[in-house]
Write a protein that holds these residues in place. Structure first.
Motif, PDB file in Angstrom:
ATOM      1  N   VAL A  50      42.563 -70.451 108.887  1.00 29.78           N
ATOM      2  CA  VAL A  50      43.628 -71.123 108.143  1.00 29.78           C
ATOM      3  C   VAL A  50      44.947 -70.360 108.196  1.00 29.78           C
ATOM      4  CG1 VAL A  50      41.923 -72.162 106.612  1.00 29.78           C
ATOM      5  CG2 VAL A  50      43.021 -70.020 105.933  1.00 29.78           C
ATOM      6  N   SER A  51      44.901 -69.110 108.629  1.00 30.06           N
ATOM      7  CA  SER A  51      46.115 -68.292 108.687  1.00 30.06           C
ATOM      8  C   SER A  51      45.861 -67.134 109.640  1.00 30.06           C
ATOM      9  CB  SER A  51      46.475 -67.762 107.293  1.00 30.06           C
ATOM     10  OG  SER A  51      47.728 -67.103 107.284  1.00 30.06           O
ATOM     11  N   TYR A  52      46.938 -66.626 110.229  1.00 27.10           N
ATOM     12  CA  TYR A  52      46.789 -65.459 111.105  1.00 27.10           C
ATOM     13  C   TYR A  52      48.069 -64.646 111.078  1.00 27.10           C
ATOM     14  CZ  TYR A  52      49.857 -66.869 114.960  1.00 27.10           C
ATOM     15  OH  TYR A  52      50.950 -67.178 115.719  1.00 27.10           O
ATOM     16  N   ALA A  53      47.936 -63.391 111.473  1.00 29.75           N
ATOM     17  CA  ALA A  53      49.096 -62.499 111.552  1.00 29.75           C
ATOM     18  C   ALA A  53      48.949 -61.593 112.757  1.00 29.75           C
ATOM     19  CB  ALA A  53      49.236 -61.658 110.282  1.00 29.75           C
ATOM     20  N   LYS A  54      50.082 -61.118 113.207  1.00 27.45           N
ATOM     21  CA  LYS A  54      50.146 -60.158 114.311  1.00 27.45           C
ATOM     22  C   LYS A  54      51.049 -59.021 113.855  1.00 27.45           C
ATOM     23  CE  LYS A  54      51.830 -59.967 119.116  1.00 27.45           C
ATOM     24  NZ  LYS A  54      52.503 -60.785 120.161  1.00 27.45           N
ATOM     25  N   TRP A  55      50.453 -57.879 113.586  1.00 26.01           N
ATOM     26  CA  TRP A  55      51.190 -56.684 113.201  1.00 26.01           C
ATOM     27  C   TRP A  55      51.347 -55.791 114.431  1.00 26.01           C
ATOM     28  CZ3 TRP A  55      53.720 -55.046 108.903  1.00 26.01           C
ATOM     29  CH2 TRP A  55      53.511 -55.733 107.702  1.00 26.01           C
ATOM     30  N   ASP A  56      52.577 -55.391 114.704  1.00 27.54           N
ATOM     31  CA  ASP A  56      52.870 -54.541 115.857  1.00 27.54           C
ATOM     32  C   ASP A  56      53.157 -53.127 115.353  1.00 27.54           C
ATOM     33  OD1 ASP A  56      53.976 -53.276 118.117  1.00 27.54           O
ATOM     34  OD2 ASP A  56      54.689 -55.189 118.899  1.00 27.54           O
ATOM     35  N   THR A  57      52.334 -52.170 115.780  1.00 31.62           N
ATOM     36  CA  THR A  57      52.480 -50.793 115.297  1.00 31.62           C
ATOM     37  C   THR A  57      53.184 -49.897 116.305  1.00 31.62           C
ATOM     38  OG1 THR A  57      50.309 -50.134 116.155  1.00 31.62           O
ATOM     39  CG2 THR A  57      50.379 -51.044 113.924  1.00 31.62           C
ATOM     40  N   ALA A  58      53.697 -50.474 117.402  1.00 32.96           N
ATOM     41  CA  ALA A  58      54.377 -49.687 118.432  1.00 32.96           C
ATOM     42  C   ALA A  58      55.880 -49.648 118.176  1.00 32.96           C
ATOM     43  CB  ALA A  58      54.117 -50.303 119.811  1.00 32.96           C
ATOM     44  N   THR A  59      56.549 -48.743 118.853  1.00 35.67           N
ATOM     45  CA  THR A  59      58.011 -48.786 118.868  1.00 35.67           C
ATOM     46  C   THR A  59      58.439 -49.854 119.867  1.00 35.67           C
ATOM     47  OG1 THR A  59      58.224 -47.203 120.686  1.00 35.67           O
ATOM     48  CG2 THR A  59      58.076 -46.292 118.437  1.00 35.67           C
ATOM     49  N   THR A 107      64.103 -45.042 112.571  1.00 33.54           N
ATOM     50  CA  THR A 107      63.099 -45.044 111.506  1.00 33.54           C
ATOM     51  C   THR A 107      61.793 -45.647 112.015  1.00 33.54           C
ATOM     52  OG1 THR A 107      64.809 -45.311 109.811  1.00 33.54           O
ATOM     53  CG2 THR A 107      62.538 -45.840 109.180  1.00 33.54           C
ATOM     54  N   ARG A 108      60.718 -44.882 111.905  1.00 34.96           N
ATOM     55  CA  ARG A 108      59.416 -45.374 112.332  1.00 34.96           C
ATOM     56  C   ARG A 108      58.984 -46.508 111.407  1.00 34.96           C
ATOM     57  NH1 ARG A 108      56.057 -46.182 116.531  1.00 34.96           N
ATOM     58  NH2 ARG A 108      53.865 -45.872 116.001  1.00 34.96           N
ATOM     59  N   HIS A 109      58.522 -47.603 111.996  1.00 35.13           N
ATOM     60  CA  HIS A 109      58.132 -48.744 111.173  1.00 35.13           C
ATOM     61  C   HIS A 109      57.139 -49.615 111.923  1.00 35.13           C
ATOM     62  CE1 HIS A 109      61.413 -50.231 113.714  1.00 35.13           C
ATOM     63  NE2 HIS A 109      60.894 -51.429 113.580  1.00 35.13           N
ATOM     64  N   TYR A 110      56.416 -50.428 111.150  1.00 32.58           N
ATOM     65  CA  TYR A 110      55.521 -51.434 111.714  1.00 32.58           C
ATOM     66  C   TYR A 110      56.182 -52.792 111.558  1.00 32.58           C
ATOM     67  CZ  TYR A 110      51.983 -47.783 111.731  1.00 32.58           C
ATOM     68  OH  TYR A 110      51.299 -46.620 111.965  1.00 32.58           O
ATOM     69  N   TYR A 111      55.963 -53.632 112.539  1.00 32.70           N
ATOM     70  CA  TYR A 111      56.665 -54.912 112.620  1.00 32.70           C
ATOM     71  C   TYR A 111      55.673 -56.059 112.443  1.00 32.70           C
ATOM     72  CZ  TYR A 111      59.471 -58.641 114.834  1.00 32.70           C
ATOM     73  OH  TYR A 111      60.157 -59.797 115.125  1.00 32.70           O
ATOM     74  N   LEU A 112      55.929 -56.896 111.451  1.00 32.69           N
ATOM     75  CA  LEU A 112      55.132 -58.103 111.293  1.00 32.69           C
ATOM     76  C   LEU A 112      55.678 -59.135 112.276  1.00 32.69           C
ATOM     77  CD1 LEU A 112      52.942 -59.759 110.047  1.00 32.69           C
ATOM     78  CD2 LEU A 112      54.413 -60.207 108.070  1.00 32.69           C
ATOM     79  N   ASP A 113      55.098 -59.146 113.449  1.00 34.62           N
ATOM     80  CA  ASP A 113      55.584 -59.967 114.557  1.00 34.62           C
ATOM     81  C   ASP A 113      55.408 -61.448 114.268  1.00 34.62           C
ATOM     82  OD1 ASP A 113      55.236 -61.514 117.095  1.00 34.62           O
ATOM     83  OD2 ASP A 113      55.690 -59.601 118.031  1.00 34.62           O
ATOM     84  N   GLU A 154      50.165 -44.424 106.372  1.00 28.06           N
ATOM     85  CA  GLU A 154      50.696 -43.637 107.475  1.00 28.06           C
ATOM     86  C   GLU A 154      52.156 -43.241 107.265  1.00 28.06           C
ATOM     87  OE1 GLU A 154      49.645 -45.368 111.223  1.00 28.06           O
ATOM     88  OE2 GLU A 154      47.555 -45.626 110.632  1.00 28.06           O
ATOM     89  N   GLY A 155      52.701 -43.580 106.095  1.00 26.48           N
ATOM     90  CA  GLY A 155      54.031 -43.115 105.727  1.00 26.48           C
ATOM     91  C   GLY A 155      55.157 -43.690 106.552  1.00 26.48           C
ATOM     92  N   VAL A 156      55.058 -44.986 106.915  1.00 28.05           N
ATOM     93  CA  VAL A 156      56.111 -45.606 107.702  1.00 28.05           C
ATOM     94  C   VAL A 156      56.642 -46.838 106.980  1.00 28.05           C
ATOM     95  CG1 VAL A 156      55.080 -44.778 109.849  1.00 28.05           C
ATOM     96  CG2 VAL A 156      54.546 -47.080 109.037  1.00 28.05           C
ATOM     97  N   ALA A 157      57.800 -47.316 107.432  1.00 31.25           N
ATOM     98  CA  ALA A 157      58.396 -48.518 106.862  1.00 31.25           C
ATOM     99  C   ALA A 157      57.770 -49.761 107.500  1.00 31.25           C
ATOM    100  CB  ALA A 157      59.909 -48.495 107.088  1.00 31.25           C
ATOM    101  N   ALA A 158      58.193 -50.928 107.039  1.00 29.34           N
ATOM    102  CA  ALA A 158      57.743 -52.189 107.626  1.00 29.34           C
ATOM    103  C   ALA A 158      58.940 -53.116 107.752  1.00 29.34           C
ATOM    104  CB  ALA A 158      56.658 -52.828 106.773  1.00 29.34           C
ATOM    105  N   TYR A 159      58.860 -54.017 108.721  1.00 30.33           N
ATOM    106  CA  TYR A 159      59.996 -54.890 109.031  1.00 30.33           C
ATOM    107  C   TYR A 159      59.464 -56.267 109.396  1.00 30.33           C
ATOM    108  CZ  TYR A 159      64.383 -56.301 111.399  1.00 30.33           C
ATOM    109  OH  TYR A 159      65.537 -56.936 111.774  1.00 30.33           O
ATOM    110  N   VAL A 160      60.201 -57.295 108.990  1.00 27.12           N
ATOM    111  CA  VAL A 160      59.828 -58.659 109.350  1.00 27.12           C
ATOM    112  C   VAL A 160      61.086 -59.495 109.519  1.00 27.12           C
ATOM    113  CG1 VAL A 160      59.580 -59.384 106.920  1.00 27.12           C
ATOM    114  CG2 VAL A 160      58.404 -60.668 108.734  1.00 27.12           C
ATOM    115  N   ASP A 161      61.063 -60.390 110.476  1.00 25.97           N
ATOM    116  CA  ASP A 161      62.098 -61.419 110.612  1.00 25.97           C
ATOM    117  C   ASP A 161      61.578 -62.642 109.878  1.00 25.97           C
ATOM    118  OD1 ASP A 161      64.113 -60.184 112.400  1.00 25.97           O
ATOM    119  OD2 ASP A 161      62.431 -60.091 113.803  1.00 25.97           O
TER     120      ASP A 161
END
Length: 203
Positions: free
Chosen positions: A81-90, A128-134, A162-169
Motif C-alpha cells: 500500500v506504500s513504499y519508500a526509497k531512502w538514499d544513504t549515499a552522497t 553536510t552529510r545527510h540521507y535523502y528520501l528519494d 548515525e548522526g546525520v541530517a535528512a532531506y526530502v523534496d
C-alpha cells in the motif's frame, strides 16, 4: 478498512518492483508530474526497470514497503500500500538518479527539472552529510492511516543513530507529514521547482 495493527513495514524485494510502479502512478496524479512521468505502458516499464536496476546495483538505496496483512493482491500476497526509497549515499556516490529517459517522456524537460532539484539540494546542504528520501508513495486508499509515517520514521531513526541530517523534496500534500518528523521547509528555491516540490531539511 486497514488499521494500524494490519499494516507492517518490510524491505521491498525484486518481486515488488511492478507493484511499486502501480503504487507510484496511483499516488502521483498531479499534472506537472504526470507530464514528466507519463502514464503509458512504455514509461511504466521504464520506471519498473529503473527501480529493479537500483535494487540490484545500488545497495545504498534502501527500498521499503508497507503491506496490509488484511488484504491480498492477485497473487495472494499481502497488498503493498506504500513504499519508500531512502538514499544513504552522497550525490557523488550515487551518480545519475535516473537512466536515460524513455521516448514517451519529455527528455530535455525531465533532465532540466532533476538537475535543478540536485542543484538546490547542493546549495542547501553543502558538505553536510545527510540521507535523502528519494521517493515515498502511498496508495490513495491508505492515506492518513500511518503507512507513510512508518516509512519516514525508519529513515529518521537511521539518520539519528548515525548522526546525520535528512532531506526530502516534498510535494504540497506530503509536507505536513514531514513536518511532524522535524523537517523544515527551506527558502532556497528555483522557479522551475516552485509549486511542484519544496526542499525540506531535518537537522
Amino acid at each position: 478498512m486497514a488499521t494500524a495493527s494490519t499494516l507492517e513495514m518490510e524491505p521491498a524485494t525484486l518481486e515488488d518492483v511492478e507493484t511499486i510502479t502501480e503504487v507510484w502512478f496511483s499516488a502521483f496524479t498531479d499534472p506537472s508530474m504526470r507530464r514528466l512521468f507519463p502514464d503509458t505502458p512504455g514509461f511504466r516499464q521504464w520506471l519498473t526497470d529503473a527501480n529493479r536496476s537500483d535494487m540490484i546495483n545500488k545497495p545504498f538505496q534502501k527500498y521499503l514497503k508497507v503491506v496490509d496483512t488484511a488484504s491480498t493482491d492477485e497473487k495472494g500476497r499481502p497488498r503493498i500500500v506504500s513504499y519508500a526509497k531512502w538514499d544513504t549515499a552522497t550525490l557523488e556516490e550515487r551518480g545519475r538518479r535516473y537512466p536515460p529517459w524513455h521516448a514517451d517522456s519529455p527528455a530535455d524537460e525531465c533532465e532540466a527539472f532533476f538537475i535543478e532539484m540536485e542543484k538546490v539540494r547542493r546549495q542547501i546542504m553543502g558538505d553536510t552529510r545527510h540521507y535523502y528520501l528519494d521517493m515515498l508513495g502511498t496508495h490513495p486508499d491508505y492515506r492518513k492511516r500511518g503507512a507513510g509515517s512508518m516509512l519516514v520514521k525508519w529513515g529518521c531513526d537511521l539518520a539519528d543513530r548515525e548522526g546525520v541530517a535528512a532531506y526530502v523534496d516534498a510535494s504540497s500534500n506530503g509536507a505536513p507529514l514531514y513536518e511532524r518528523f522535524g523537517f523544515v521547509g527551506n527558502s532556497a528555491s528555483n522557479p522551475m521547482l516552485d509549486g511542484i516540490v519544496t526542499p525540506m531539511v531535518r537537522k
